[in-house]
Design a protein around this motif. Sequence first.
Motif, PDB file in Angstrom:
ATOM      1  N   PRO A 449      44.915  30.849  43.997  1.00  0.00           N
ATOM      2  CA  PRO A 449      45.785  31.476  42.640  1.00  0.00           C
ATOM      3  C   PRO A 449      44.923  32.332  41.848  1.00  0.00           C
ATOM      4  CG  PRO A 449      46.280  29.030  43.190  1.00  0.00           C
ATOM      5  CD  PRO A 449      44.987  29.459  43.955  1.00  0.00           C
ATOM      6  N   VAL A 450      43.633  31.857  41.578  1.00  0.00           N
ATOM      7  CA  VAL A 450      42.795  32.697  40.796  1.00  0.00           C
ATOM      8  C   VAL A 450      42.717  34.086  41.360  1.00  0.00           C
ATOM      9  CG1 VAL A 450      40.666  33.004  39.656  1.00  0.00           C
ATOM     10  CG2 VAL A 450      41.886  30.603  39.877  1.00  0.00           C
ATOM     11  N   VAL A 451      42.105  34.127  42.687  1.00  0.00           N
ATOM     12  CA  VAL A 451      41.845  35.398  43.254  1.00  0.00           C
ATOM     13  C   VAL A 451      43.345  36.329  43.149  1.00  0.00           C
ATOM     14  CG1 VAL A 451      41.890  36.491  45.647  1.00  0.00           C
ATOM     15  CG2 VAL A 451      40.346  34.329  44.943  1.00  0.00           C
ATOM     16  N   LEU A 452      44.311  36.023  43.476  1.00  0.00           N
ATOM     17  CA  LEU A 452      45.306  36.600  43.604  1.00  0.00           C
ATOM     18  C   LEU A 452      45.801  37.212  42.195  1.00  0.00           C
ATOM     19  CD1 LEU A 452      47.869  34.766  45.919  1.00  0.00           C
ATOM     20  CD2 LEU A 452      46.715  36.841  46.195  1.00  0.00           C
ATOM     21  N   ALA A 453      45.795  36.459  41.086  1.00  0.00           N
ATOM     22  CA  ALA A 453      45.866  36.727  39.654  1.00  0.00           C
ATOM     23  C   ALA A 453      44.946  37.789  39.361  1.00  0.00           C
ATOM     24  CB  ALA A 453      45.760  35.602  38.924  1.00  0.00           C
ATOM     25  N   GLU A 454      43.623  37.748  39.626  1.00  0.00           N
ATOM     26  CA  GLU A 454      42.652  38.959  39.158  1.00  0.00           C
ATOM     27  C   GLU A 454      42.863  40.011  39.914  1.00  0.00           C
ATOM     28  OE1 GLU A 454      38.711  37.686  39.207  1.00  0.00           O
ATOM     29  OE2 GLU A 454      38.915  35.780  38.047  1.00  0.00           O
ATOM     30  N   LEU A 455      43.349  39.989  41.304  1.00  0.00           N
ATOM     31  CA  LEU A 455      43.600  41.264  42.119  1.00  0.00           C
ATOM     32  C   LEU A 455      44.849  41.952  41.510  1.00  0.00           C
ATOM     33  CD1 LEU A 455      43.152  40.134  45.768  1.00  0.00           C
ATOM     34  CD2 LEU A 455      41.983  41.526  44.490  1.00  0.00           C
ATOM     35  N   ALA A 456      45.972  41.103  40.951  1.00  0.00           N
ATOM     36  CA  ALA A 456      47.065  41.553  40.471  1.00  0.00           C
ATOM     37  C   ALA A 456      46.781  42.602  39.347  1.00  0.00           C
ATOM     38  CB  ALA A 456      48.084  40.653  39.979  1.00  0.00           C
ATOM     39  N   GLU A 457      45.721  41.716  38.213  1.00  0.00           N
ATOM     40  CA  GLU A 457      45.107  42.350  37.199  1.00  0.00           C
ATOM     41  C   GLU A 457      44.667  43.776  37.344  1.00  0.00           C
ATOM     42  OE1 GLU A 457      42.408  41.147  33.263  1.00  0.00           O
ATOM     43  OE2 GLU A 457      43.020  39.678  34.795  1.00  0.00           O
ATOM     44  N   HIS A 461      45.729  47.458  35.951  1.00  0.00           N
ATOM     45  CA  HIS A 461      44.686  48.393  35.169  1.00  0.00           C
ATOM     46  C   HIS A 461      44.709  49.886  35.981  1.00  0.00           C
ATOM     47  CE1 HIS A 461      43.513  45.806  32.100  1.00  0.00           C
ATOM     48  NE2 HIS A 461      42.872  44.812  33.040  1.00  0.00           N
ATOM     49  N   GLN A 462      44.348  49.660  37.362  1.00  0.00           N
ATOM     50  CA  GLN A 462      44.623  51.167  38.184  1.00  0.00           C
ATOM     51  C   GLN A 462      45.695  51.795  37.770  1.00  0.00           C
ATOM     52  OE1 GLN A 462      43.579  50.170  42.208  1.00  0.00           O
ATOM     53  NE2 GLN A 462      41.341  49.534  41.765  1.00  0.00           N
ATOM     54  N   GLU A 463      47.044  51.267  37.875  1.00  0.00           N
ATOM     55  CA  GLU A 463      48.069  52.127  37.330  1.00  0.00           C
ATOM     56  C   GLU A 463      48.242  52.499  36.196  1.00  0.00           C
ATOM     57  OE1 GLU A 463      51.445  49.327  38.327  1.00  0.00           O
ATOM     58  OE2 GLU A 463      50.898  49.011  40.539  1.00  0.00           O
ATOM     59  N   VAL A 464      47.680  51.696  35.343  1.00  0.00           N
ATOM     60  CA  VAL A 464      47.628  52.267  33.815  1.00  0.00           C
ATOM     61  C   VAL A 464      46.741  53.682  33.906  1.00  0.00           C
ATOM     62  CG1 VAL A 464      46.857  52.000  31.393  1.00  0.00           C
ATOM     63  CG2 VAL A 464      48.089  50.024  32.910  1.00  0.00           C
TER      64      VAL A 464
END
Length: 465
Positions: A449-457, A461-464
């Motif tokens: 869950p930590v891995v997926l959450a950080e990847l989503a974050e 950031h890249q989209e911003v």
Amino acid sequence: MTASVAERPAEPVDVKETAQMPLYRKVTYSFTDLSGNLLYCIIASYALYYFTEVYGLTMAAAGTILLVARVIDALDAPVWGFIIDHTRSRWGQSRPWFLWMALPFSFFVWLLFTTPPLDGTAKVVYAAVVYILAGIAYTGMSTPITSVLPNLTSNLQERTVANSFRMVGGNVGNFLAVTFILPLVTLLGGSPTSQTGWSLAVGIFAFVALVLLLVAFATMREQNVERTTPIPVRSSLRAARGNWPWVLLVVANVIFWVGLTARTSTLPYFFQYNQGSTGQIALFNGVSIVQVAGMAAVPLLVKRLGKSGSTILGFALAALGQVGIALFAGDPALLMTSWILACLGSGTACALFFAMVADTVDFGEWRNGVRASGFLTAIGSSFCIKMGAGIGAFLPSLIMEAAGYVADQPQTASALAAIQFSFAWLPAIVFALGILPMLAYRRFERNEPVVLAELAERAAHQEVR
């Protein structure tokens, strides 16, 4: 047919489907493994038998071909992984390979079970070359089955469900292959050792596999392709650096296929010589369809035990069932009960490896910044299957040859003991060993869950930007 072949942009994707896969796509996704197993399980279960009883090779020659060819063949898995990582087409990254490899895969498997008018060294060389070509084609078709999974959905539960559909489809393919190939050979050729019967029967199976692969290609769609841009070979290798959950899965998966192939490749010998009934070959192979129950139960087991815990349970049940086969070979009811238990266990374990390998793609991206889905899943699936299958077929041939096995002849007591050991005890020992790397994998699973959450974050950031 890599990036340079087709540089057109991928087809537009419905954003609503990035998390939820439509039911019909889960079903047609299962066609990929159904078609693969429809042919590959004939190779895994009957190649050794075909080479010795139909094609006319000695046990030593057949076993050596299976080992050497599989080791050489296994080396093409990372190559296919690199190719997929660099593939760009209007259809996506992994999906087009179902179209491009459907015909070569079907053709070479048919050719493998078609006996040419050759003798001596030429006969051995033909068997080895075609066996390798069939294996290479299988890798080209099967590697995308796993590499496409992380790009079908970003939802872990949906991946598990989709993978369960895939594994059920694969088990149906296995059931059809191992249950009906010998009766079909006998029907078309007059006996289970008819060269003509084998060529015609495998030809029919090959055509069905071809059609299923084309249907799967036509209905599939990929997501997350924008995060899998072409990367250098060195970068693909970097995705494996420090990716310990991936390493553990590779070890466990190789062990699993050693045990499974040792069991499947010696089943025909056990029932023909030890039990004295070739009719039981199709019966017990047919009963192996109970593996579907283990595969279908995977989503429920995962909710309670996690993926690693469910895999450990599968290994334990498979080993226990194999011990029962060894102890109760003389009791038909207990023998069948033990076989069912062993099949339930192996079905459960097998279903989970591919889902977990897909998760290690996320771990590799999280740890190293490289999303090498093709390379990681190629090693974690196709390489493991082939390396494990090669060792799993070679070990019984070595044991049986040393014990004095002679094809199509009454066997000595030592040869019969070697056949029973190879069919029952050897897989039991190997399955038990497979539990060890999965125990170590548990701590990495808790971090998903930590891995997926950080990847989503990171993606946000890249989209911003």
